[in-house]
Every structure is written in structure tokens, then in C-alpha cells.
Write a protein that holds these residues in place. Structure first.
Motif, PDB file in Angstrom:
ATOM      1  N   GLY A   1       0.798  -1.226   0.000  1.00 14.92           N
ATOM      2  CA  GLY A   1       0.000   0.000   0.000  1.00 14.92           C
ATOM      3  C   GLY A   1       0.825   1.268   0.000  1.00 14.92           C
ATOM      4  N   VAL A   2       1.990   1.234  -0.622  1.00 11.79           N
ATOM      5  CA  VAL A   2       2.877   2.402  -0.643  1.00 11.79           C
ATOM      6  C   VAL A   2       2.701   3.157  -1.956  1.00 11.79           C
ATOM      7  N   ALA A   3       2.600   4.479  -1.873  1.00 16.42           N
ATOM      8  CA  ALA A   3       2.500   5.312  -3.074  1.00 16.42           C
ATOM      9  C   ALA A   3       3.840   5.975  -3.370  1.00 16.42           C
ATOM     10  N   LEU A   4       4.277   5.904  -4.624  1.00 16.34           N
ATOM     11  CA  LEU A   4       5.471   6.645  -5.053  1.00 16.34           C
ATOM     12  C   LEU A   4       5.012   8.072  -5.354  1.00 16.34           C
ATOM     13  N   VAL A   5       5.515   9.028  -4.587  1.00 17.20           N
ATOM     14  CA  VAL A   5       4.969  10.389  -4.680  1.00 17.20           C
ATOM     15  C   VAL A   5       5.952  11.418  -5.224  1.00 17.20           C
ATOM     16  N   GLY A   6       7.169  10.984  -5.559  1.00 14.25           N
ATOM     17  CA  GLY A   6       8.099  11.957  -6.106  1.00 14.25           C
ATOM     18  C   GLY A   6       9.494  11.381  -6.215  1.00 14.25           C
ATOM     19  N   GLY A   7      10.412  12.222  -6.639  1.00 13.80           N
ATOM     20  CA  GLY A   7      11.781  11.763  -6.777  1.00 13.80           C
ATOM     21  C   GLY A   7      12.593  12.695  -7.623  1.00 13.80           C
ATOM     22  N   ASP A   8      13.651  12.156  -8.185  1.00 17.94           N
ATOM     23  CA  ASP A   8      14.525  12.941  -9.047  1.00 17.94           C
ATOM     24  C   ASP A   8      15.138  11.974 -10.052  1.00 17.94           C
TER      25      ASP A   8
END
Ligand code: ADP
Ligand code: MG
Length: 319
Positions: A114-121
Motif C-alpha cells: 500500500g505504498v504510493a510513489l509520490v516523487g523523486g529525481d
């Protein structure tokens, strides 16, 4: 033509969020998240460098899995529930095949928990993958390394040493990444013990995940708790995958093998039955390997007699 940075993000790292607490995910200058009230925010980050944390040629899906798994394992060790992740990806070129596999490995694990990837680089450079995860735990229930007392039992989950054995199969050339050997599969796809970590809330007096070898990590737990640890080598769990190894090799792998994601924790003796039962119901075996004692450091015993076991955990800057 290779994909540009923005196409990479749009095509591979912009899947819909499975969570209602993400007001804004990938695509703006920053993510907007709504933490659950009354919970402590738990944050961890880990970097994987090609050639150091994973072998050159490792399948991209396994790298995606591992980059998130090492971080989820840290949250498991805190008794936390993961919620969000950030991904910083440095790679030499935007190889679409590689990116698709990498994203599949990472999202598959993220979705299971249930983890959301919400950003990065996303940058060009040597292959380096950094993931940060954020999650929650009720502040008083967080599992720390520092709470063990004299007399507490020392427990380890699952089958430590199996991933390390898989790594050795790959390094020696006896197995390839495509091998169905159980040790290799476990090395490439070890599962973080999130359910166990949550079950330990309110019970474990101290906890950590085994990432640099059981013996060295137990030394860290003992030091953080200002007590000593004593383990019986006969009680070490030896997984079926290690049954064919000579005893000394079994001990070496179980005590010093890294990349495990097993949990190492301490409990008051009267809680062991209940926790073992809970863990077993979730498909995770537990083994009591010793107890905390007065003093400092880790003592190993065989048949009641003290033995010297060389070696501590992995240290990046040790010579
Ligand atoms: P900025 O230049 O404002 O920092 P970027 O162009 O780096 O923004 O990123 C644009 C958006 O894409 C941001 O929301 C960022 O968090 C996200 N992002 C960039 N790279 C990744 C990645 N590898 N995985 C997930 N999100 C990413
Ligand atoms: Mg940026």
C-alpha cells in the motif's frame, strides 16, 4: 532516440496513487501529503550503488524491488506502517527496457504494502538508486534498538543467511540471475517483515532489521541498550536451503550474511509463545537464540562453553 527526463518520469514513475492521503503526487514541484493525526512520521532512506550494493548485471526488476525493500525493512524494524516513497534515480542512459523492468519491480512491492510513489529525481550518471520511505507509527509504540534489558530473550525471524548464500552462488558463477535456485531467488527478492514488525508493537523491548549480519547487528542492539547479549550457536535457525552446507559454513552465513531483511528483537520471556504463534500464523517462523545479559558485547556459546567467533558487521569505511 533515448527518452528525455520528463518522458521517463511520465512514462515510468507516474502510476496512480493507491492512497487517499496523497493530495498531489508526481508531477508538481513537490508532493502534498496528509499525515494521519496523532501518529509519528517514520522516515528512512537508503542508497544502492551498482558494484557495491548490487552486482553489475542484476536484473532491473530486482534492483527496483531491493531499493524499496531495504527501506521498508527499516520501517518494519520500527514497527511502522509504510505510506509513501520517493525515488532518486541516477542512470547512465534512459534504456526503456531497463526502466520498464525496474518500475515493475518497485511498484509490485509498493502495491503489496500500500505504498504510493509520490516523487523523486531523475538524473544521468552512474547507476545509483536512492529511495526514501515515509510511514507511521503511534509514537509510544515505535520499536527502538535501545530498550532491551537483562533477561530478555533474543529472537530472530525467518531464515537468516539464505540471501547471502544466494549472493555467493552468483559471485562464484555457480548460478546466474535467471537461476531458479531458492537461495538466488531469496537474494534477489527478499521480503521485508512489515507484518511482523507491526505485531511486535507493545511487545518487543528492542528491535532492528538484520542488514549487515546477525552478529554485528546484535552487537549494535546490545550497545544501544547498554547491556550484553549471549547466544547459543546450536540454536541458530538453519534454513532448509542451507542444510547441505558444512556446520562452519552454516554458522558463517547465519551470523555474518547480509541482505537479509529479517528482524532481530528482544522480548520478555513470557511474551515469546504469543508472539511466535502470531508470527507463525503469518507464515514467519521465529527462533530464540539467546538472551540479554549483564555486561557488554556479544558472547557466543556452544554446548554451554564460550567460543570466539571472528568478524563483525559490514562497514563501508572500514579498511
Ligand atoms: P524539479 O525540477 O521541480 O525538482 P523534476 O523535474 O525533478 O522537478 O521532477 C518533476 C516531478 O517528477 C516531481 O514531482 C518529482 O518529484 C517527480 N520525479 C522526478 N523523478 C522521479 C522519479 N524517478 N520517480 C518518481 N518521481 C519522480
Ligand atoms: Mg529535480
Amino acid at each position: 532516440m533515448p527518452l528525455g527526463e520528463f518522458d521517463v518520469i511520465a512514462r515510468y514513475f507516474s502510476r496512480n496513487s493507491p492512497r487517499g492521503d496523497v493530495l498531489l503526487g508526481v508531477g508538481d514541484d513537490a508532493a502534498l501529503l496528509t499525515p494521519a493525526p496523532g501518529q509519528a512520521l517514520v522516515v528512512a532512506t537508503d542508497t544502492l550503488v551498482e558494484g557495491r550494493h548490487f552486482l553489475a548485471g542484476t536484473p532491473a526488476s530486482a534492483i527496483g524491488h531491493q531499493a524499496l525493500a531495504v527501506n521498508l525493512s527499516d520501517l518494519a524494524a520500527m514497527g511502522a506502517e509504510p505510506a509513501w516513497a520517493l525515488l532518486s534515480l541516477s542512470m547512465p542512459q534512459s534504456d526503456e527496457r531497463w526502466l520498464a523492468d525496474f518500475a515493475d519491480g518497485l511498484y509490485a512491492l509498493a502495491e503489496r504494502h500500500g505504498v504510493a510513489l509520490v516523487g523523486g529525481d531523475t538524473v544521468s550518471g552512474p547507476l545509483v538508486v536512492t529511495v526514501e520511505v515515509l510511514g507511521f507509527v503511534p509514537p509510544a509504540a515505535a520499536l527502538r534498538r535501545s530498550g532491551a534489558s537483562v533477561g530478555d530473550l533474543i529472537i530472530v525471524s525467518g531464515a537468516p543467511g539464505v540471501p547471502a548464500a544466494g549472493l555467493e552462488e552468483l559471485q562464484s558463477g555457480r548460478a546466474t540471475f535467471a537461476s531458479q535456485d531458492a537461495r538466488v531467488r531469496r537474494f534477489l527478492r527478499a521480503e521485508p517483515r512489515l507484518a511482523l514488525g507491526r505485531a511486535l508493537r507493545g511487545f518487543a523491548t528492542a528491535a532492528m532489521d538484520v542488514s549487515d549480519g546477525l552478529l554485528g547487528d546484535l552487537g549494535k542492539l546490545a550497545r544501544a541498550s547498554s547491556v550484553g547479549a549471549c547466544i547459543d550457536l546450536e540454536r541458530l535457525p538453519v534454513a532448509p536451503e542451507l542444510a547441505g552446507y558444512p556446520l562452519a559454513e552454516q554458522e558463517r552465513l547465519v551470523l555474518h550474511g547480509g541482505d537479509d531483511y529479517e528482524l532481530l528483537f528482544t522480548l520478555r520471556a513470557n511474551h515469546f509463545g504469543r508472539i511466535a504463534h502470531l508470527a507463525e500464523a503469518g507464515g514467519c517462523s521465529l527462533r530464540c537464540i539467546g538472551s540479554m545479559v549483564q555486561g557488554e558485547g556479544v558472547e557466543c556459546r556452544r554446548a554451554g562453553a564460550r567460543v570466539n567467533v571472528a568478524g563483525q558487521g559490514y562497514d563501508h569505511f572500514a579498511s
